[in-house]
Design an enzyme around this catalytic site. Structure first.
Site, PDB file in Angstrom:
ATOM      1  N   GLY A 157      13.706  -3.475  -2.275  1.00  0.00           N
ATOM      2  CA  GLY A 157      14.610  -2.360  -2.105  1.00  0.00           C
ATOM      3  C   GLY A 157      13.990  -1.129  -1.509  1.00  0.00           C
ATOM      4  O   GLY A 157      14.558  -0.053  -1.601  1.00  0.00           O
ATOM      5  N   CYS A 158      12.834  -1.209  -0.866  1.00  0.00           N
ATOM      6  CA  CYS A 158      12.249  -0.032  -0.239  1.00  0.00           C
ATOM      7  C   CYS A 158      13.018   0.272   1.021  1.00  0.00           C
ATOM      8  O   CYS A 158      12.778  -0.306   2.064  1.00  0.00           O
ATOM      9  CB  CYS A 158      10.778  -0.255   0.084  1.00  0.00           C
ATOM     10  SG  CYS A 158      10.016   1.147   0.909  1.00  0.00           S
ATOM     11  N   GLY A 159      13.978   1.191   0.933  1.00  0.00           N
ATOM     12  CA  GLY A 159      14.923   1.388   2.012  1.00  0.00           C
ATOM     13  C   GLY A 159      14.391   2.149   3.196  1.00  0.00           C
ATOM     14  O   GLY A 159      15.119   2.331   4.162  1.00  0.00           O
ATOM     15  N   VAL A 160      13.170   2.675   3.165  1.00  0.00           N
ATOM     16  CA  VAL A 160      12.669   3.393   4.328  1.00  0.00           C
ATOM     17  C   VAL A 160      11.713   2.540   5.143  1.00  0.00           C
ATOM     18  O   VAL A 160      11.313   2.934   6.236  1.00  0.00           O
ATOM     19  CB  VAL A 160      11.963   4.715   3.924  1.00  0.00           C
ATOM     20  CG1 VAL A 160      12.924   5.624   3.213  1.00  0.00           C
ATOM     21  CG2 VAL A 160      10.736   4.473   3.076  1.00  0.00           C
ATOM     22  N   CYS A 161      11.330   1.369   4.656  1.00  0.00           N
ATOM     23  CA  CYS A 161      10.437   0.507   5.419  1.00  0.00           C
ATOM     24  C   CYS A 161      11.116   0.090   6.713  1.00  0.00           C
ATOM     25  O   CYS A 161      12.269  -0.323   6.722  1.00  0.00           O
ATOM     26  CB  CYS A 161      10.088  -0.744   4.611  1.00  0.00           C
ATOM     27  SG  CYS A 161       9.278  -0.410   3.044  1.00  0.00           S
TER      28      CYS A 161
END
Length: 279
Positions: free
Chosen positions: A118-122
């Site tokens: 869920g790391c949405g900025v990767c």
């Protein structure tokens, strides 16, 4: 030895059973353990791949709507015309239908996102895309210490997946009295918040009257997603980051860290917290 008391009941949604050998004091107990699921969830907008997130495959419609709103894919729930979830051998595909003008804007962003839990900025291609600043929060709810304590005390009873697996984050919505109204869980803290945002919008909750509580640190993206959803108060059990504080300050979000029974740290816009007013 094999344990004779394996629970034959079905695990909660988002969990599966796996065999495990537990050792203690030189002896082993083999049984079926309950573990959280984590699968690739591909988000496809009007036939074009947009993101692949590692997520728990539960409450996926909430996730699709919350992600679409918090990532700026759509501006309102009505613009998400269709959500089709397809289970595949290696994960889940969420096919979203959005207005053509939104799809064109998405194509111009030229973003290819691959997230870990869920790391949405990767995968953001430039700083401007990553550091999106949502509109300023307009509502002015008041959070009392008693309401925050009530929500903290009640939260664990709503975390069935965490209780079964010990591996998931939760994002909760509480009303102004501290009563828990909604909870969503996921292996990814950002996913849990996206699921909560989607559930709030589908349930027509007023995000300006109440507060969100997360069982994680308050990163920049957690703060950004909360502000994007119009949430005025965000309380995190762990610490915020410096960038999250800066974003919260600029968007009017009240950001609370280290939320514990009996105390917390209010980093921004403290007038929404009753303790700051001497109440």
């Amino acid at each position: 030895m094999t344990s004779a008391d394996d629970d034959a009941s079905a695990p909660p949604r988002g969990a599966v059973r796996r065999r495990v050998a537990r050792w203690r004091d030189g002896s082993v107990d083999e049984h079926a353990d309950v573990v959280a699921e984590e699968v690739p969830v591909a988000i496809v907008c009007n036939g074009e791949p947009f993101a692949v997130m590692m997520a728990t495959p539960a409450d996926l419609e909430d996730f699709a709507l919350g992600f679409a709103l918090s990532e700026g894919i759509v501006a309102a729930p009505g613009e998400l015309r269709e959500i089709r979830a397809t289970t595949q051998v290696d994960g889940v595909e969420l096919r979203l239908t959005i207005p053509p003008e939104r799809a064109a804007a998405l194509a111009r962003r030229a973003r290819s996102l691959e997230g870990r839990s869920g790391c949405g900025v990767c995968g953001s291609r430039d700083v401007e895309d990553l550091l999106r600043v949502p509109p300023r929060v307009a509502s002015e709810p008041l959070l009392t210490a008693a309401a925050l304590d009530a929500a903290l005390a009640a939260l664990s009873a709503h975390q069935s997946l965490a209780a079964a697996t010990g591996a998931t984050h939760a994002a909760a919505w509480a009303d102004e009295a501290g009563a828990i109204r909604l909870v969503r869980e996921d292996v990814g803290r950002h996913n849990a918040l996206d699921k909560l945002i989607g559930a709030l919008r589908q349930g027509d909750f007023d995000t300006g009257a109440g507060f969100a509580l997360v069982t994680s640190r308050a990163s920049y993206e957690i703060a950004m997603k909360a502000a994007s959803a119009g949430i005025a108060i965000l309380a995190a059990i762990s610490a915020p980051t410096a960038l999250a504080i800066a974003l919260a300050n600029s968007t009017g979000l009240t950001l609370i860290g280290f939320a514990r029974p009996g105390g917390c740290a209010v980093y921004t816009h403290a007038t929404r917290y009753a303790g700051a007013r001497g109440d």
